[in-house]
Design a protein around this motif. Sequence first.
Motif, short mmCIF file in Angstrom:
data_model
loop_
_atom_site.label_atom_id
_atom_site.label_comp_id
_atom_site.label_asym_id
_atom_site.label_seq_id
_atom_site.Cartn_x
_atom_site.Cartn_y
_atom_site.Cartn_z
N GLU A 1 -38.22 59.47 6.28
CA GLU A 1 -39.20 60.52 5.98
C GLU A 1 -39.23 61.62 7.04
OE1 GLU A 1 -40.66 60.48 3.08
OE2 GLU A 1 -39.56 58.62 2.73
N ASP A 2 -38.55 61.37 8.16
CA ASP A 2 -38.53 62.34 9.25
C ASP A 2 -37.74 63.57 8.83
OD1 ASP A 2 -39.46 62.86 11.72
OD2 ASP A 2 -38.54 61.11 12.66
N LYS A 3 -37.84 64.61 9.65
CA LYS A 3 -37.08 65.83 9.38
C LYS A 3 -36.25 66.15 10.62
CE LYS A 3 -38.75 69.40 6.37
NZ LYS A 3 -39.49 70.66 6.32
N PRO A 4 -34.99 66.51 10.46
CA PRO A 4 -34.21 66.90 11.65
C PRO A 4 -34.95 68.02 12.39
CG PRO A 4 -32.78 66.73 9.74
CD PRO A 4 -34.20 66.59 9.25
N PRO A 5 -35.09 67.90 13.69
CA PRO A 5 -36.00 68.79 14.41
C PRO A 5 -35.64 70.26 14.35
CG PRO A 5 -34.70 67.45 15.92
CD PRO A 5 -34.48 66.89 14.56
N LEU A 6 -34.37 70.59 14.14
CA LEU A 6 -34.03 72.01 14.13
C LEU A 6 -34.20 72.63 12.75
CD1 LEU A 6 -31.04 72.29 16.61
CD2 LEU A 6 -33.49 72.36 17.03
N TYR A 7 -34.57 71.83 11.77
CA TYR A 7 -34.83 72.39 10.45
C TYR A 7 -36.33 72.46 10.17
CZ TYR A 7 -29.92 71.45 10.14
OH TYR A 7 -28.59 71.42 10.42
N THR A 8 -37.09 72.31 11.23
CA THR A 8 -38.53 72.40 11.06
C THR A 8 -39.09 72.95 12.36
OG1 THR A 8 -40.53 71.18 10.52
CG2 THR A 8 -38.88 70.00 11.79
N PHE B 1 -39.05 66.52 21.05
CA PHE B 1 -39.75 66.38 19.76
C PHE B 1 -40.00 64.92 19.39
CE2 PHE B 1 -36.78 70.09 19.47
CZ PHE B 1 -37.75 71.06 19.71
N GLY B 2 -39.70 64.01 20.30
CA GLY B 2 -39.88 62.60 20.00
C GLY B 2 -39.07 62.15 18.81
N TYR B 3 -37.95 62.82 18.62
CA TYR B 3 -37.17 62.56 17.41
C TYR B 3 -35.90 61.77 17.72
CZ TYR B 3 -34.23 63.47 13.33
OH TYR B 3 -33.41 63.33 12.25
N GLU B 4 -35.63 60.80 16.91
CA GLU B 4 -34.38 60.04 17.01
C GLU B 4 -33.74 60.05 15.63
OE1 GLU B 4 -33.01 55.69 18.76
OE2 GLU B 4 -35.11 56.16 18.55
#
Lengths: 278, 653, 318, 143, 369
Positions: free
Chosen positions: C298-305, C289-292
């Motif tokens: 402003e990001d969202k934790p990937p498992l909550y979206t 998810f390209g998430y760190e």
Amino acid sequence: MTENKNPYLPDLATVIKVIDETPNIKSYQVILNDPEKMKMFSYEPGQVGQLSVFGVGESTFVINSPPTRMDYLQFSVMRVGEVTSVIHELHEGDQIGVRAPLGNWFPYEDMKGKKILFIGGGIGLAPLRTLILFMLDNRADYGDITILYGSRTPPDLCYKDDLKEWESRSDVSLILTVDTEYPGWDKRTGFVPTVLNEIAPSPEDTIAITCGPPIMIKFVLQNLAKLNFKDENIITTLEARMKCGIGICGRCNIGSKYICKDGPVFSLAQLKEYRAEI
Amino acid sequence: MRVGVFICHCGNNIAGTVDVAKVAEETRKLPGVVYATTYMYTCSEPGQEEIKKAIKNENLDRVVVSACSPRMHELTFRRTVEKAGLNRYFFEMANIREHVSWIGENKELNTNKAIEAVRMAVEKVKQNKPLYSSSFKINKRVLVIGGGVAGMQAALDCADGGLEVLLVEKSPSVGGMMARLDKTFPTIDCSICILGPKMVDVAQHDKIKLYAYSEIDEIKGYVGNYQIKIRKKATYVDWTKCTGCGTCMEKCPSKNSYDHFNFGVAPTRAINIPFPQAIPKKAKIDPDYCRQFVKGKCGVCAKVCPTKAIDYEMQDEVITEEVGAIIVSTGYSLIDIERLPEYGGGRYPDVITGIQYERILNASGPTSGHIVRPSDHVEPKTVVFVACAGSRDKSIGIPYCSNFCCMYIAKQAILTKDHVPDSQSYVFYMDIRSPGKGYDEFTRRAQEEYGVKYIRGRVSRIYPKGNKMIVKGADTLLGTQVEVEADLVVLGTAVISNSDAGHMAEKLHISYDTFGFYVESHPKLRPVETNTSGVFLAGACQGPKDIPASVCQGSAAASKVQALFSKDMLESDPAVAKVNINACVGCLKCVKTCPFQAIKEKELRDGRVVADVIETVCAGCGVCTSTCPCGAIQLQHFTDNQLLAEVNAICLT
Amino acid sequence: MISQRLREAIAGVFSEVDVALAYQQGFDKLHATPCFMTMPEEINKLIWNPLCVHNLTSYLPSLKKKKVAVVVKGCDSRTIVQFMQEGLINRENVVIIGIPCNGVISVNKVLHETNHEPIEDITFGENGEITVKTLKGEKTLLLSDVCPDKCKTCQYPTPIVYDRLVGDPITSDKSPDSVYADIKEFENKTLEERLQYWEQEFDRCIRCYACRNACPMCICQDSCIAETRDPHWISQRATLSEKFMFHMIHALHLAGRCVECGECERACPMGIPVNKLKRKINLDMKELFGYEPGIDPEDKPPLYTFKVDEVTIKEHKI
Amino acid sequence: MSDVAARELRIVGFLCNWCSYGGADTAGVSRFKQPTDLRIIRVPCSGRVDPLFIVKALLNGADGVLVSGCHPRDCHYTDGNFYARRRLEMLKRLLPFLGIDERRFHYTWISASEGGKWQQTVTDFTKRVHELGPLHAKKEATP
Amino acid sequence: MADTGFVQKEKLNDFLNELSKDAVVYAPCLEGDTVIFKAFDSGTTLCLDRPANNPPKLVVFPQSETLFSFKYKKDAEDPRKMSVELEANTDFPRAIIFGARPCDAKGFRIYDSVYIDTNTPDPYYKGRREKTMIATLCCSAPSPGCFCVAVGGGPAHREGSDVLITQLEKGYFIEPVTEKGRAILNVPRIEDGEQYAEEAHKRQLESHDLVRNPFAEDGQPKISRALFDLDEFWEHVVSKCLSCGACTYLCPTCYCFNITDEQALNNGERIRSWDGCMFSHFTLEGSGHNPRPTKFKRFKNRVGHKFLYYPEKYNGVIACCGCGRCIRHCPVSVDISEIVSYLRGPRFEFTNEPPESMGTDTNSQEQKQ
């Protein structure tokens, strides 16, 4: 309990009767499976037992039938947590475990000849019931007996048959109250501590024994003090989360005293000495 | 705990490949099970009586029925145990038919599997808690989405029953596909003549509020209490002033606008009333063609409008409405002819679709009912109809039959002969499907009385040759290649779902199949219900169907709504999420993941913030439960402990 | 003198806050310890040096109702960003005193170097050299040798969010590719080796929950399902499978949320590499998810979206 | 029973009520024969499946776990399977890191009408788990 | 028979193998960089250089154990009839703890008063305790944080040990402390220790003075009851505590436990497992009420239990052996010895300078950046 017995091993017992007391309180009449053990079973009023539902766990309840009536042991259970919820699903004939008697008891010897004032709220009548029935069975040993008992609503009153009997007896004075007006209720209304103030019993030669929800106990103790009851003459029973029941596991202590082993019966004087937070 | 287990033979369906007696015997060994028996048909009346009797006699407090799928009979048995005095959630089903006896061949393995399935159900039921519905008020208004014949029928039936109806139609007029048809099969009566009065009724019914040229933006809420946002699209004509006189349309200088109503058979004006019988009969501007919008100047219509109804500044308007039930009757579309390259793919003007031909046949259509071919406006003498143009063709992803093409092709062939007596029609078909009342006779009449030549076979290619179209195909009955020189070719194009059907389904929380048609609760027994309570289906949005079937469904959906609204209060499903406020840490992750916005934060008296479920909004999916790290929010009836009991029943043995 | 400037920075905001969280000397020369300062005179106790390993932001959620000044390193600041993403703190109630950091020590690594002799004294030189004195004599170590693994690959030496910055910003000179090199290396082991590794490590677990309680993102704390009966995910048996399960609960609840501060691992008295699982998941979250975690408020934790079309998730075939 | 147990492996299936459980029912109604190892737990939505259930099952005795939900975009609860997809993919990638073969866990999307796909999935997955053999045999050997 | 023994350094493993022949030997072993007590076998690496991370209490008081198992039996004829059978095992194999430290051994004495010397002795603890021989290794130097001398112990303290072992240049001097301990002299590979006795006793004394005593002055912990009962005191000194269980689980004297039932179909067990007073759930009641709801109250109880309540009950004995594990392994270095030293009172100054044992000259530790 004998020296060599494994204190963690419950005696197997059978539920012989289930009584619906209130919407969330049921009483269980229990006999030990081993008739020999049942015959030899002895305890003092105020002592408690741990009931086991194997697979779920144990919980502590006062034996609320008096030692003077030994056909069965009675425990009253209010549904609050995991174990009590499962106990509420028990039927007659179901197998449970009992570890009893545990803890200390009411100093009834010291109360002989005195006037006794019982103040109970809700399921807090359970420990008092043991002593009340015990005293009624030894009526001559004690002076006037007054019972002040209250609950939220009339259906929440426990031991309705006992209450009826006590009400009819001339040697007991029973004062019932519920928190607020209720259809068909023609007796007192108001919280127990308030009613206590209204009836204003004399502290003279009187032992006050109280049990109920923590908030009630707190105000009853305050009001008793205002009525000039001495700390030594005020007796209450405490509750806490218990596991071992023999003063080891470490959770039910007030300072160096363990409610399961050194209690549950304490005088207010003792509690002050132990710096209990009431 | 006193669990009773009832193991169903289901005749031989289960007992044939599962040793039910053995299942009962093993079940009796389970702790908590005090009674286990087998029965021939547990779901039968005496079977249910058996359960009730056992509940009384054995003092059962929980019941497991081991039989068919819970999707079949869970509700039946819940009612049974409830009648016997138990809470209906003290019941579980073990599916040993669909999931065991019908799919496993080895009796020993099946029996073992059934024993374990029952064990799982028993372990779960022991964790079950009594659940109680709470009741809530119903808003007795109904929303009908789509004003075709199905939607209008539904709206009228509801309104006649005294319900307030909102009818939302996305095009400027109600009427839908049926309003475009010339005649209807098999009676050849005038389509608009029978539909027109209904349309007028819709317009005049004081219980029906019509939102034409409007779309659904958003649907929130739950059965009994929906909040709907309706977008009234800008028509640039103030409909409260417009009298439908048509002057604007006459004077409009933009004469090459696409005519949606006529499927582009001929152009229309940028400001138009779609057809003479339109309801509401109001003009609207198509800004894609209107000079005022395209070029920034014109204003002819504004000048000529006698009521000064033209408003070039008009904006979309969003209106919020509240309803208690929704009937979805959004209809269908037709496959784009470009997807059929072998038939010219739209390149040849004289290859047209059936619906376009309807408009050509129609007396109030662009050709005033004279059959002329689009290319040169000459009357065709040879007309070829191609059935299954796209339908039943896996290669383009449409394996299904479009249901009514066979019939309208027969009708159109007949009408062709009526209009042009010296014409010859050919029909290329795969099978003739005419199972309705009077339908088969109708197709026979086309062949026998009207001399329509039916050729069984697929058309492989259509191409122009001079001013003719060559239709090449096989005659599979004769086993030869056929070539027909046609003046006009009419394709019975495949029925497909609307392009936005998926979006609409997502707004409605209903499911749709691979082809975009909405899925009914049960293909046989619950044909107009959806799995979302309060949402019903009518017409071709559920699958291709002809007028009588659509009208039937419209009425059926209306009666479902009437039944639903016959009570003042509805019971909520208690199998919803519940928060243990002692355990909740107030992280509110559940609020973020809830697909229904059914969880909000709540501050307790001690200042702690916790999650709070709006019971009636919660749909019971359990996403919150698997989101909550501390297990504080539990979907009732599918709690962690209940599922763990099942996992343990499988694994810990 | 960073310490002095830090004291000044805290003194500067002290009147605005109820409590200031910083470091003071701990029970011996090798340990700093968090200090909660409520009175101005306490500011003198404050220290700043490579002993200041703790992630002080762990305390913030429990102090949500108070105004707090907190000293944060670059790595710690990611926790604050993550708190902001998840709405776990009121940002306006926190005064962040950021300190650019060249790395801290790992107490265990220093002790390893000194054969676990009690440390008599420790001093820190300018270029990352550390002089340690024990009863057995003096030894010079390099910070780069005795720092926690997270410092070796640190990408954020300067705090990402702060209200005051004490010291000059530092940019990382570590390759971003190095961050998960150890995870990728571990994946070169065979399945059997991996299973054996975890079984041996988790078997030491005494379920003291130090890892959990030290974890800033372990928000459940007293409500942790490792101890509840409803839900009853695990028993209190000290078996390997139950210990394993506990660590899986810990890791999965942190999936896509772990800011890799390493407090869990540092807190573990039994030396279990608790952070490794979470870092593995982080690596996957980054790839998928390209998430760190802890970078963008402003990001969202990937498992909550979710995304309707997940281009990176391919359907699995059997 | 023990020889039956010996022939079978423990496979746990979590099926969403609306699609996959229905798909399994459809397979049943169609009499599509399947191996018998699978035990089905019905959940309302694949979004209800906490990955911890899968871990719990695998740690406590299951040899394989199958999760099946509605096709993406087709969730009865609109978004449930979207959450499930991310969580399950995360777990799928984590399992081998723990030393558990990721092939023991499969997640897929099967609609209520896809009885055939269900049959194929169960057949193939069961076959695969059998190829991998029991997960817990090693531990039983050394009590 | 000789009164003392000696084992050559290089023969220690052989000696332990001999010991393992008729008892399970638990010894401090190296796993990674962690020293833990575990059953000694050929695959383990012994580590006697420093105290183990965990104390050996798990040998006598396992992290979890079965109090009894139960079996629900269904009547073959009538499924309504179900009986329960309980089975408890209090017979345990012989065990030897080799390489406990004197503080660890003293910890067992704290247990003994509660678990054995009572009218309801705990058969599990007692059973294991009686079957366990404790061979203690004297400390040659203190470890960070330890303060045994301040709580009545010392690096060569004998209380609780059956055997005392002193590490010398060439090997290990072994002296039995109890009758039970004498048996060790019969183990093969042990030689007469007499010639090493003098050196060993000298060694034992040497290290005593190296151990810090945080309770200054007379070296005895004293507690001001007024200060002890002051909530603000606890709020101030334990605000950094994370409320985890590292301190209690690593403590050789912490003996609290939990009892829980587990069941799978007809069979189940009642399990006893370690529990810790620092956990909120420890005292949480079914109703949601918690008499010790905050970490301050819980920490107060923990200190109170060790330094007030236990001594009150058991002749002034402090229920802390000064091993320092709770300090060393605390994730945030909460220092119980510091807190107890503050408790001397009578009035707690919040601005108190740290006690002497702590660095006061913090500037010297500056990182010069």
